[in-house]
Design an enzyme around this catalytic site. Sequence first.
Site, PDB file in Angstrom:
ATOM      1  CG  HIS A  78     -51.845 -50.482 -80.680  1.00  0.00           C
ATOM      2  ND1 HIS A  78     -52.897 -51.351 -80.656  1.00  0.00           N
ATOM      3  CD2 HIS A  78     -51.099 -50.840 -81.761  1.00  0.00           C
ATOM      4  CE1 HIS A  78     -52.800 -52.195 -81.651  1.00  0.00           C
ATOM      5  NE2 HIS A  78     -51.705 -51.913 -82.335  1.00  0.00           N
ATOM      6  CD  GLU A  80     -55.725 -47.490 -78.006  1.00  0.00           C
ATOM      7  OE1 GLU A  80     -56.817 -47.689 -78.563  1.00  0.00           O
ATOM      8  OE2 GLU A  80     -54.625 -47.684 -78.573  1.00  0.00           O
ATOM      9  CB  CYS A 106     -56.744 -53.675 -80.674  1.00  0.00           C
ATOM     10  SG  CYS A 106     -55.237 -53.647 -79.672  1.00  0.00           S
TER      11      CYS A 106
END
Length: 151
Positions: A78, A80, A106
């Site tokens: 991801h 992040e 998430c």
Amino acid sequence: MVEERPSWDEYFMRLAHVISSRSTCLRRKVGALLVKDKRILATGYNGAPKGLPHCKNCLREELRVPSGQRHELCRGVHAEQNAIIQAAVFGVSTKGATLYTTTFPCIICAKMLVNAEIEEIVYDSDYEDEESAKILRDAGIRIRKFKLRNQ
């Protein structure tokens, strides 16, 4: 006519969207950047791990996995996570930073952001993961949905 100078939030969110254009994800393109004292610390976008081939098809799509579920089926890292990893690789502290992201994190990213000692998250699009928001709130991380100045 002189174009109005963007606010810091607008500036960093625009950059997050540019960063997302590097994503190789077939399902959702996400960009993120970590900022402290109006300085960019690290950036990240979602896609296959460094040096591995990009996805040719999406297993989660093929299996009709709803958004926000079964993250372990995806080979992608991801945005992040990649921003935090980039900071770690280059020895940059994330403590006290703000995360600008095109999509709300998430639950997996939320836990990482808590441990990375991120102070604030500014996001543009919602994500279907109620537990993520709960973890971030419980950790005392400020959360703001991005708004253009004239909205």
